[in-house]
Design an enzyme around this catalytic site. Structure first.
Site, short mmCIF file in Angstrom:
data_model
loop_
_atom_site.label_atom_id
_atom_site.label_comp_id
_atom_site.label_asym_id
_atom_site.label_seq_id
_atom_site.Cartn_x
_atom_site.Cartn_y
_atom_site.Cartn_z
N HIS A 1 -13.21 -48.56 13.31
CA HIS A 1 -14.35 -49.43 13.59
C HIS A 1 -15.35 -48.79 14.54
O HIS A 1 -14.99 -48.10 15.48
CB HIS A 1 -13.85 -50.76 14.17
N HIS B 1 -12.44 -47.28 5.90
CA HIS B 1 -11.10 -47.11 6.48
C HIS B 1 -10.24 -46.24 5.55
O HIS B 1 -9.50 -45.38 6.00
CB HIS B 1 -10.40 -48.46 6.66
N HIS C 1 -17.06 -51.47 3.45
CA HIS C 1 -16.48 -51.36 4.79
C HIS C 1 -15.01 -50.91 4.69
O HIS C 1 -14.59 -49.96 5.37
CB HIS C 1 -16.57 -52.70 5.52
N GLU C 2 -14.25 -51.57 3.85
CA GLU C 2 -12.83 -51.24 3.75
C GLU C 2 -12.61 -49.82 3.27
O GLU C 2 -11.69 -49.13 3.74
CB GLU C 2 -12.11 -52.24 2.84
#
Lengths: 80, 170
Positions: free
Chosen positions: B130, B124, B120-121
């Site tokens: 998101h 970014h 997930h990170e």
């Protein structure tokens, strides 16, 4: 079912959460006890983002979502 | 999916990463493996390629820390915020920080699976923000999925390919 009002702890959590993830900037006044405010708009924004029922108030489902473990980046200031 | 403002992206598809320190919750090999697999999640569906370096400044600097850990975004202790990462850019851009007050795991359902959090990170780090799709990896709330059978959800594939295009090798 009886509806419990948010506790002070929930309100503090919500204020921190909305400031961090939904760019709440309003600083003064007890939360969710006045008329339509930036705070209730931000609650609505959060509820829309997470697909919750949009009430603008700190209901149980909204507080439950705020307590879930998550990434630290904001959910707003986004562009498609 | 959503992207950061101005479609913030890396100007190259060849990126470096460096693991600056380790969590005591897992072995070094488990952390290395989790991080590598988390990056490959994105490499499989895009032209992005990742090379690990062991010294100097990488595009994606990876570290574990707690509370105040050197940026302006302190962590909050156990649970709550698990990690954060910065959008592509110089210096702190692209870097991923993990809250070491969490208990990170390799394969256990106890604690938080480092592979899932890191994947997930790194979204970014590569330019995705998101998603409001509850099934997407980039949904902001942690959700356990069996790591060994993990497949990047369609919303995330669409997002990363919107930024960088598809994997030319597939």
């Amino acid at each position: 079912l009886p509806i419990s009002p948010p506790t002070e702890e929930d309100e503090a959590l919500a204020e921190t959460y909305l400031k961090k993830f939904f760019n709440l900037t309003e600083e003064t006044g007890p939360m969710f006890r006045r008329g339509p405010s930036q705070r209730s708009r931000k609650v609505s924004e959060m509820q829309r983002f997470f697909g919750l029922k949009v009430t603008g108030t700190l209901d149980a489902e909204t507080v439950k979502m705020m307590k879930k473990p998550r990434c630290g980046l904001p959910d707003v200031q986004l562009s498609r | 999916f959503t992207t950061f403002d101005n479609l913030n992206k890396w100007p190259t598809n060849q990126l470096t990463y460096r693991i600056e320190n380790y969590t005591p919750d897992m072995s070094v090999a488990e952390v290395d493996n989790s991080i590598e697999r988390a990056l490959q999640v994105w490499a499989k569906v895009s032209p992005l390629r990742f090379t690990r370096i062991y010294r100097g400044t990488a595009d994606i600097m990876i570290s574990f820390g707690n509370r105040n850990h050197g940026d302006f975004y302190p962590f909050d202790g156990p649970d709550g915020t698990l990690a954060h990462a910065f959008s592509p850019g110089a210096d702190i851009g692209g870097d991923a920080h993990f809250d070491d007050d969490e208990y990170f795991t390799f394969s256990s359902t106890r604690g938080y699976n480092l592979f899932l959090v890191a994947a997930h990170e790194f979204g970014h780090s590569l330019g995705l923000s998101h998603s409001n799709d509850p099934g997407a990896l980039m949904f902001p709330v942690y959700s356990y999925t069996e790591p060994s059978t993990f497949s990047l959800p369609r919303d995330d594939v669409t997002g990363i390919q919107y930024i960088y295009g598809p994997n030319p090798d597939v």
